[in-house]
Write a protein that holds these residues in place. Structure first.
Motif, PDB file in Angstrom:
ATOM      1  N   SER A 179       2.220 -44.550 -51.318  1.00  9.29           N
ATOM      2  CA  SER A 179       3.095 -43.758 -51.026  1.00  9.29           C
ATOM      3  C   SER A 179       4.243 -44.201 -52.318  1.00  9.29           C
ATOM      4  O   SER A 179       4.386 -45.114 -52.491  1.00  9.29           O
ATOM      5  CB  SER A 179       4.003 -44.115 -49.470  1.00  9.29           C
ATOM      6  OG  SER A 179       3.092 -43.864 -48.662  1.00  9.29           O
ATOM      7  N   SER A 182       4.237 -48.125 -52.355  1.00  5.30           N
ATOM      8  CA  SER A 182       3.495 -49.093 -51.505  1.00  5.30           C
ATOM      9  C   SER A 182       2.066 -48.606 -51.348  1.00  5.30           C
ATOM     10  O   SER A 182       1.909 -47.279 -51.111  1.00  5.30           O
ATOM     11  CB  SER A 182       4.177 -49.443 -50.123  1.00  5.30           C
ATOM     12  OG  SER A 182       3.994 -47.979 -49.432  1.00  5.30           O
ATOM     13  N   ASP A 183       1.116 -49.372 -51.180  1.00  5.71           N
ATOM     14  CA  ASP A 183      -0.231 -48.876 -50.909  1.00  5.71           C
ATOM     15  C   ASP A 183      -0.875 -49.535 -49.778  1.00  5.71           C
ATOM     16  O   ASP A 183      -0.461 -50.138 -49.218  1.00  5.71           O
ATOM     17  CB  ASP A 183      -1.243 -48.726 -52.065  1.00  5.71           C
ATOM     18  CG  ASP A 183      -1.489 -50.485 -52.586  1.00  5.71           C
ATOM     19  OD1 ASP A 183      -2.132 -50.508 -53.640  1.00  5.71           O
ATOM     20  OD2 ASP A 183      -1.299 -50.959 -51.457  1.00  5.71           O
ATOM     21  N   GLN A 184      -2.163 -48.671 -49.365  1.00  4.13           N
ATOM     22  CA  GLN A 184      -2.666 -49.427 -48.229  1.00  4.13           C
ATOM     23  C   GLN A 184      -3.116 -50.749 -48.330  1.00  4.13           C
ATOM     24  O   GLN A 184      -3.143 -51.163 -47.090  1.00  4.13           O
ATOM     25  CB  GLN A 184      -3.885 -48.406 -47.833  1.00  4.13           C
ATOM     26  CG  GLN A 184      -3.395 -46.970 -47.592  1.00  4.13           C
ATOM     27  CD  GLN A 184      -4.692 -45.966 -47.358  1.00  4.13           C
ATOM     28  OE1 GLN A 184      -5.719 -46.241 -47.818  1.00  4.13           O
ATOM     29  NE2 GLN A 184      -4.323 -44.782 -46.881  1.00  4.13           N
ATOM     30  N   GLY A 219      -0.012 -53.145 -47.231  1.00  3.84           N
ATOM     31  CA  GLY A 219       0.960 -52.833 -45.862  1.00  3.84           C
ATOM     32  C   GLY A 219       2.066 -51.712 -46.584  1.00  3.84           C
ATOM     33  O   GLY A 219       1.804 -50.688 -47.228  1.00  3.84           O
TER      34      GLY A 219
END
Lengths: 117, 113
Positions: free
Chosen positions: B32, B93-95, B98
């Protein structure tokens, strides 16, 4: 929108003393809170991530014993700078998120400026 | 690892000029993307975000489009005002992380009359 407050907004202390900074989510429950440090004209450096009721996860190079983080409730996290020295002088910013996951927005506090003499 | 690269500032514009602040990213997953703004003496405020490819985030006249093919999320505004003077941070931010944010170095914008 979601509001996060920090207290105090600025603090001056003598070298060797400890300083506690509070971070509160005012209108939502923050399952996760983050603590950042920002040097003049630089980006934010993540220090640690804390989840309510569990120990904080510190980033590499951040001293756990020097920067104590407590996330005692869903609306409050504290950062204590222990035995502060002049090199700890900085702008400390917290953020809070109501859930974990990459799509979740972090809401930032206004920051606390610490000056150690 | 994840990284965000922003154009260096300061960027100085006249009021009503067009603004572009470039941001490119490197991420292992499907991040995101966010733009945050920091006004003098204040903390960061979320300006806009996009959570998947081709999404356009917009707020207060600012907009940015998530371009997966060019791994970019450039910030634009058609007509800047003096009150837009601030530092703008691109972040992701990525998976895998978190919602841990990776920030760019920030771009200072100065708008003059």
């Amino acid at each position: 929108g979601a509001v996060v407050s920090q207290h105090p907004s600025w603090v001056i202390c003598k070298s060797g003393t400890s300083v506690k900074i509070e971070c509160r989510s005012l209108d939502f429950q923050a399952t996760t809170m983050f603590w950042y440090r920002q040097f003049p004209k630089q980006s934010l450096m993540l220090m640690a991530t804390s989840n309510e009721g569990s120990k904080a996860t510190y980033e590499q190079g951040v001293e756990k014993d020097k920067f104590l983080i407590n996330h005692a409730s869903l609306t409050l996290s504290t950062l204590t700078v222990t035995s502060a020295h002049p090199e700890d002088s900085s702008f400390y910013i917290c953020s809070a998120s109501s859930a974990s996951g990459p799509q979740e927005t972090q809401y930032f506090g206004p920051g606390t400026r610490l000056l150690v003499l | 690892g994840n990284s965000v690269t922003q154009m260096e500032g300061p960027v100085t514009l006249s009021e009503e000029a067009f603004l572009t602040i470039n941001c490119t990213y490197t991420a292992t997953g499907y991040p995101s993307l966010f733009w945050y703004v920091q006004y003098p003496g204040e903390g960061l405020q979320l300006l806009l975000k996009a959570t998947k490819a081709d999404d356009k985030g917009s707020n207060k006249g600012f907009e940015a489009t998530y371009r997966k093919e060019t791994t970019s999320f450039h910030l634009e505004k058609g007509s800047v005002q003096v009150s837009d003077s601030a530092v703008y941070f691109c972040a992701l931010s990525d998976q895998g992380g978190g919602n841990k944010l990776t920030f760019g170095t920030g771009t200072q914008l100065k708008v003059e009359l």
